[in-house]
Design a protein around this motif. Sequence first.
Motif, PDB file in Angstrom:
ATOM      1  N   ARG A   1      12.034   1.003   6.420  1.00 41.52           N
ATOM      2  CA  ARG A   1      11.318   2.122   7.027  1.00 41.52           C
ATOM      3  C   ARG A   1      10.152   2.475   6.114  1.00 41.52           C
ATOM      4  O   ARG A   1      10.333   2.740   4.928  1.00 41.52           O
ATOM      5  N   ILE A   2       8.958   2.495   6.694  1.00 43.87           N
ATOM      6  CA  ILE A   2       7.742   2.765   5.938  1.00 43.87           C
ATOM      7  C   ILE A   2       7.075   4.010   6.510  1.00 43.87           C
ATOM      8  O   ILE A   2       6.973   4.167   7.726  1.00 43.87           O
ATOM      9  N   SER A   3       6.625   4.882   5.636  1.00 44.04           N
ATOM     10  CA  SER A   3       5.899   6.071   6.077  1.00 44.04           C
ATOM     11  C   SER A   3       4.684   6.271   5.180  1.00 44.04           C
ATOM     12  O   SER A   3       4.673   5.877   4.009  1.00 44.04           O
ATOM     13  N   LEU A   4       3.653   6.883   5.756  1.00 37.50           N
ATOM     14  CA  LEU A   4       2.433   7.175   5.018  1.00 37.50           C
ATOM     15  C   LEU A   4       1.948   8.551   5.426  1.00 37.50           C
ATOM     16  O   LEU A   4       1.753   8.822   6.618  1.00 37.50           O
ATOM     17  N   ASP A   5       1.780   9.435   4.446  1.00 38.04           N
ATOM     18  CA  ASP A   5       1.345  10.804   4.703  1.00 38.04           C
ATOM     19  C   ASP A   5      -0.167  10.942   4.575  1.00 38.04           C
ATOM     20  O   ASP A   5      -0.809  10.201   3.819  1.00 38.04           O
TER      21      ASP A   5
ATOM     22  N   SER B   1       2.181   4.456   0.218  1.00 37.88           N
ATOM     23  CA  SER B   1       3.178   4.355   1.282  1.00 37.88           C
ATOM     24  C   SER B   1       4.559   4.521   0.672  1.00 37.88           C
ATOM     25  O   SER B   1       4.827   4.050  -0.442  1.00 37.88           O
ATOM     26  N   LYS B   2       5.436   5.172   1.421  1.00 39.17           N
ATOM     27  CA  LYS B   2       6.827   5.299   1.009  1.00 39.17           C
ATOM     28  C   LYS B   2       7.636   4.211   1.701  1.00 39.17           C
ATOM     29  O   LYS B   2       7.599   4.077   2.923  1.00 39.17           O
ATOM     30  N   PHE B   3       8.362   3.417   0.912  1.00 36.91           N
ATOM     31  CA  PHE B   3       9.187   2.336   1.429  1.00 36.91           C
ATOM     32  C   PHE B   3      10.655   2.703   1.236  1.00 36.91           C
ATOM     33  O   PHE B   3      11.065   3.032   0.124  1.00 36.91           O
ATOM     34  N   GLU B   4      11.420   2.618   2.307  1.00 32.71           N
ATOM     35  CA  GLU B   4      12.864   2.837   2.238  1.00 32.71           C
ATOM     36  C   GLU B   4      13.535   1.600   2.805  1.00 32.71           C
ATOM     37  O   GLU B   4      13.634   1.418   4.020  1.00 32.71           O
ATOM     38  N   SER B   5      13.977   0.719   1.910  1.00 35.53           N
ATOM     39  CA  SER B   5      14.585  -0.547   2.314  1.00 35.53           C
ATOM     40  C   SER B   5      16.094  -0.385   2.378  1.00 35.53           C
ATOM     41  O   SER B   5      16.754  -0.083   1.375  1.00 35.53           O
ATOM     42  N   ASN B   6      16.640  -0.586   3.569  1.00 33.32           N
ATOM     43  CA  ASN B   6      18.086  -0.541   3.778  1.00 33.32           C
ATOM     44  C   ASN B   6      18.614  -1.965   3.850  1.00 33.32           C
ATOM     45  O   ASN B   6      18.178  -2.765   4.688  1.00 33.32           O
ATOM     46  N   PHE B   7      19.561  -2.286   2.958  1.00 30.06           N
ATOM     47  CA  PHE B   7      20.060  -3.650   2.830  1.00 30.06           C
ATOM     48  C   PHE B   7      21.505  -3.775   3.313  1.00 30.06           C
ATOM     49  O   PHE B   7      22.327  -2.887   3.076  1.00 30.06           O
ATOM     50  N   HIS B   8      21.773  -4.882   3.965  1.00 28.25           N
ATOM     51  CA  HIS B   8      23.155  -5.288   4.247  1.00 28.25           C
ATOM     52  C   HIS B   8      23.388  -6.548   3.434  1.00 28.25           C
ATOM     53  O   HIS B   8      22.779  -7.592   3.679  1.00 28.25           O
TER      54      HIS B   8
ATOM     55  N   GLY C   1      -0.333  -0.255  -7.459  1.00 29.70           N
ATOM     56  CA  GLY C   1       0.750   0.281  -8.257  1.00 29.70           C
ATOM     57  C   GLY C   1       2.035   0.501  -7.504  1.00 29.70           C
ATOM     58  O   GLY C   1       2.052   0.555  -6.271  1.00 29.70           O
ATOM     59  N   ILE C   2       3.099   0.635  -8.267  1.00 30.34           N
ATOM     60  CA  ILE C   2       4.451   0.919  -7.758  1.00 30.34           C
ATOM     61  C   ILE C   2       4.983   2.127  -8.512  1.00 30.34           C
ATOM     62  O   ILE C   2       4.781   2.254  -9.730  1.00 30.34           O
ATOM     63  N   VAL C   3       5.663   3.013  -7.784  1.00 35.42           N
ATOM     64  CA  VAL C   3       6.362   4.143  -8.398  1.00 35.42           C
ATOM     65  C   VAL C   3       7.798   4.115  -7.896  1.00 35.42           C
ATOM     66  O   VAL C   3       8.044   4.026  -6.687  1.00 35.42           O
ATOM     67  N   VAL C   4       8.745   4.176  -8.818  1.00 31.11           N
ATOM     68  CA  VAL C   4      10.160   4.115  -8.460  1.00 31.11           C
ATOM     69  C   VAL C   4      10.956   4.934  -9.475  1.00 31.11           C
ATOM     70  O   VAL C   4      10.506   5.151 -10.614  1.00 31.11           O
ATOM     71  N   ASN C   5      12.121   5.401  -9.065  1.00 34.42           N
ATOM     72  CA  ASN C   5      12.996   6.146  -9.965  1.00 34.42           C
ATOM     73  C   ASN C   5      13.336   5.281 -11.187  1.00 34.42           C
ATOM     74  O   ASN C   5      13.950   4.220 -11.044  1.00 34.42           O
ATOM     75  N   PRO C   6      12.965   5.712 -12.391  1.00 38.30           N
ATOM     76  CA  PRO C   6      13.208   4.874 -13.570  1.00 38.30           C
ATOM     77  C   PRO C   6      14.683   4.636 -13.853  1.00 38.30           C
ATOM     78  O   PRO C   6      15.032   3.664 -14.543  1.00 38.30           O
ATOM     79  N   ASN C   7      15.544   5.475 -13.324  1.00 38.11           N
ATOM     80  CA  ASN C   7      16.976   5.327 -13.583  1.00 38.11           C
ATOM     81  C   ASN C   7      17.589   4.099 -12.916  1.00 38.11           C
ATOM     82  O   ASN C   7      18.713   3.704 -13.254  1.00 38.11           O
TER      83      ASN C   7
ATOM     84  N   GLN D   1      21.550  -1.773  -4.471  1.00 44.02           N
ATOM     85  CA  GLN D   1      22.076  -0.592  -3.804  1.00 44.02           C
ATOM     86  C   GLN D   1      21.765  -0.703  -2.316  1.00 44.02           C
ATOM     87  O   GLN D   1      20.824  -1.393  -1.929  1.00 44.02           O
ATOM     88  N   PRO D   2      22.533  -0.012  -1.474  1.00 45.08           N
ATOM     89  CA  PRO D   2      22.307  -0.144  -0.029  1.00 45.08           C
ATOM     90  C   PRO D   2      20.936   0.326   0.429  1.00 45.08           C
ATOM     91  O   PRO D   2      20.403  -0.183   1.406  1.00 45.08           O
ATOM     92  N   LYS D   3      20.334   1.308  -0.275  1.00 48.67           N
ATOM     93  CA  LYS D   3      19.029   1.823   0.111  1.00 48.67           C
ATOM     94  C   LYS D   3      18.159   1.958  -1.125  1.00 48.67           C
ATOM     95  O   LYS D   3      18.512   2.657  -2.069  1.00 48.67           O
ATOM     96  N   LEU D   4      17.033   1.282  -1.098  1.00 51.67           N
ATOM     97  CA  LEU D   4      16.074   1.339  -2.190  1.00 51.67           C
ATOM     98  C   LEU D   4      14.824   2.069  -1.714  1.00 51.67           C
ATOM     99  O   LEU D   4      14.196   1.674  -0.733  1.00 51.67           O
ATOM    100  N   THR D   5      14.473   3.153  -2.419  1.00 44.45           N
ATOM    101  CA  THR D   5      13.282   3.926  -2.082  1.00 44.45           C
ATOM    102  C   THR D   5      12.250   3.779  -3.195  1.00 44.45           C
ATOM    103  O   THR D   5      12.572   3.938  -4.377  1.00 44.45           O
ATOM    104  N   TYR D   6      11.042   3.467  -2.807  1.00 47.66           N
ATOM    105  CA  TYR D   6       9.965   3.337  -3.784  1.00 47.66           C
ATOM    106  C   TYR D   6       8.630   3.607  -3.086  1.00 47.66           C
ATOM    107  O   TYR D   6       8.553   3.712  -1.856  1.00 47.66           O
ATOM    108  N   TYR D   7       7.580   3.732  -3.883  1.00 45.63           N
ATOM    109  CA  TYR D   7       6.228   3.980  -3.366  1.00 45.63           C
ATOM    110  C   TYR D   7       5.305   2.883  -3.883  1.00 45.63           C
ATOM    111  O   TYR D   7       5.398   2.486  -5.051  1.00 45.63           O
ATOM    112  N   ALA D   8       4.435   2.408  -3.014  1.00 39.44           N
ATOM    113  CA  ALA D   8       3.452   1.407  -3.414  1.00 39.44           C
ATOM    114  C   ALA D   8       2.115   1.770  -2.790  1.00 39.44           C
ATOM    115  O   ALA D   8       2.053   2.199  -1.628  1.00 39.44           O
ATOM    116  N   GLY D   9       1.050   1.616  -3.568  1.00 37.84           N
ATOM    117  CA  GLY D   9      -0.254   1.984  -3.041  1.00 37.84           C
ATOM    118  C   GLY D   9      -1.378   1.484  -3.916  1.00 37.84           C
ATOM    119  O   GLY D   9      -1.175   0.709  -4.860  1.00 37.84           O
TER     120      GLY D   9
END
Length: 394
Positions: free
Chosen positions: A259-263, A269-276, A320-326, A351-359
Amino acid sequence: MFIVKNRITVLMCAIGCIASASLYAQKTIQVTNPSDFPRNEVVSIPISDLRAFLKKTKETDLRIKDGNNKFITIQWIDYNGDKKNDELLFQANIEAKATNTYTLVSDPKTPVPESKITTYSRLVPERVDDYAWENDKVAFRVYGPKGQKEALEGVKGSTLSSGVDIWFKRTDQPVINKWYKGYLTDPMYYHKDTRGEGYDPYPVGDSRGTGGIGIWYKDKLEVSRNFISSKTIAEGPLRTVFELTYKMFSSFDVREVKRISLDLGSNFSKFESNFHDERGAPNYTIGISLHKNEGETKLNDRAGYYLHWEKIDDAYVGEGIVVNPNIVQKSFANRTEVPDQSNLLVVTTPQPKLTYYAGFAWEKSGQIKTKDDWENMLQKQAKIVANPLVIELK
């Protein structure tokens, strides 16, 4: 005298009733900026937080006023397609360490103000089946199943890639429809910067582009191919949202729904990758193309931002990429002489869902001038993700 008093009583009652009804129909939203820099962001209010207000007001009648008592643009989003709105959006421009107050009102007679700038996304069947999205700052695209089929058949101009392409804009107006319309008569239309709007000089190939996904395994990046289906959730004006589904890939039999969104107003862009995950993937890795290894990189695992700075044609662009450093395992620049295989890679825990930002930001857009400008923008985005606006309904 009796008649006068009675009229006064009736009048006071009427005024009181109107005031009471007006107060009942109003609710304030306080938005606080915890950062030491100004922020201009889209604010999201879940429908569950609006239940009390909507008991006496139709969603179609709801309006929002800012601190100057002016109506502002709003947007409803139905994320799951059940014909019921899930979220209300509006844009807040807030000074550092400040709080803005907005008012919910019921006013069916006043139209919702239209924004002069917007977000937008759609599937583009007229150029095979790209999916493209944009706002007033940036534009992106990815590639679909027909493009994959043609690429495998050797059709010239087709792209076999799950990488993310970026389009360099220097206008705050939409370009997707205009540029693709031009493409129908001139396939090089949007590859030429001749109209003062920008162009697409960015080579993706089988690289990760700006924000593509893979799995780093045995010193190799395993990646999916083109998306197999797409679904538009919201076009705009404040946020565009869509989903892409990818076929099973890698030696770990991973399926991805992205799921990709852009405000509006954002370069990311915000990327929310859901993995199986069928077989326990060791990581999920986010990448940026290094092209011919002529640019500069900077990796900041502590703050969770990753920078690439390169010259394309006669101007610089920062990606660039921005992601939770943890959730970052490691990051590195994987440089090779193999075409499209040099990528800056950010390896994250599975993890089942990876959220990150790329722009990105392009020098000719006027948004940045130097690499330091771009790094400052990345630093701010990392702080924005780590410290969201504080929202209170009263």
